[in-house]
Write a protein that holds these residues in place. Sequence first.
Motif, PDB file in Angstrom:
ATOM      1  N   MET A  34       0.616  -1.869   0.566  1.00  0.00           N
ATOM      2  CA  MET A  34       0.041   0.547  -0.141  1.00  0.00           C
ATOM      3  C   MET A  34       1.085   1.338  -0.209  1.00  0.00           C
ATOM      4  O   MET A  34       2.033   1.184   0.792  1.00  0.00           O
ATOM      5  N   GLY A  35       0.659   2.495  -1.309  1.00  0.00           N
ATOM      6  CA  GLY A  35       1.423   3.325  -1.192  1.00  0.00           C
ATOM      7  C   GLY A  35       0.446   4.750  -0.607  1.00  0.00           C
ATOM      8  O   GLY A  35      -0.634   4.519  -1.435  1.00  0.00           O
ATOM      9  N   TRP A  36       1.209   5.588  -0.876  1.00  0.00           N
ATOM     10  CA  TRP A  36       0.104   6.783  -0.306  1.00  0.00           C
ATOM     11  C   TRP A  36       0.868   8.165  -1.180  1.00  0.00           C
ATOM     12  O   TRP A  36       2.520   8.145  -0.836  1.00  0.00           O
ATOM     13  N   PHE A  37       0.158   8.516  -2.330  1.00  0.00           N
ATOM     14  CA  PHE A  37       0.356   9.698  -3.573  1.00  0.00           C
ATOM     15  C   PHE A  37       0.293  10.604  -2.714  1.00  0.00           C
ATOM     16  O   PHE A  37      -1.124  10.693  -2.247  1.00  0.00           O
ATOM     17  N   ARG A  38       0.613  11.970  -3.050  1.00  0.00           N
ATOM     18  CA  ARG A  38       0.254  12.813  -3.595  1.00  0.00           C
ATOM     19  C   ARG A  38       0.120  13.865  -4.624  1.00  0.00           C
ATOM     20  O   ARG A  38       0.988  13.863  -5.269  1.00  0.00           O
ATOM     21  N   GLN A  39      -0.401  15.061  -5.349  1.00  0.00           N
ATOM     22  CA  GLN A  39      -0.766  15.321  -6.243  1.00  0.00           C
ATOM     23  C   GLN A  39      -0.834  17.018  -6.470  1.00  0.00           C
ATOM     24  O   GLN A  39      -2.023  17.133  -5.830  1.00  0.00           O
TER      25      GLN A  39
END
Length: 125
Positions: A34-39
């Motif tokens: 599980m990963g978290w990304f942001r934009q």
Amino acid sequence: QVQLVESGGGLVQAGGSLRLSCAASGRTFSSYTMGWFRQAPGKEREFVAVKSWDGGYTYYIDSVKGRFTISRDNAKNTVYLQMNSLKPEDTAVYYCAAAYKLAGPYKLVNKYPYWGQGTRVTVSS
């Protein structure tokens, strides 16, 4: 197939905290990295943090180390991102992502086939 639903975003003052949650469907959540990304507006989606499927690997980008903590509760099919000491530059839409038994590389967007809809985090100065 995995469906992901994020929650917990909002507006917070600089220095404040938020905890993002990502609830996953399916019976094999424990097999997914599980990963978290942001934009941020006008920017590419960037990697923030990852917790490997077996829990043995955790990694953060430098800008959040010591402030953010990723954790997972396999019994609840949920991954969390605790965000402390928030800064205006943390403002973005945050996405969780899942990949079946991904063992690396973890930072690449295209390694994750499953994505949530995103939750917006706004940090005011």
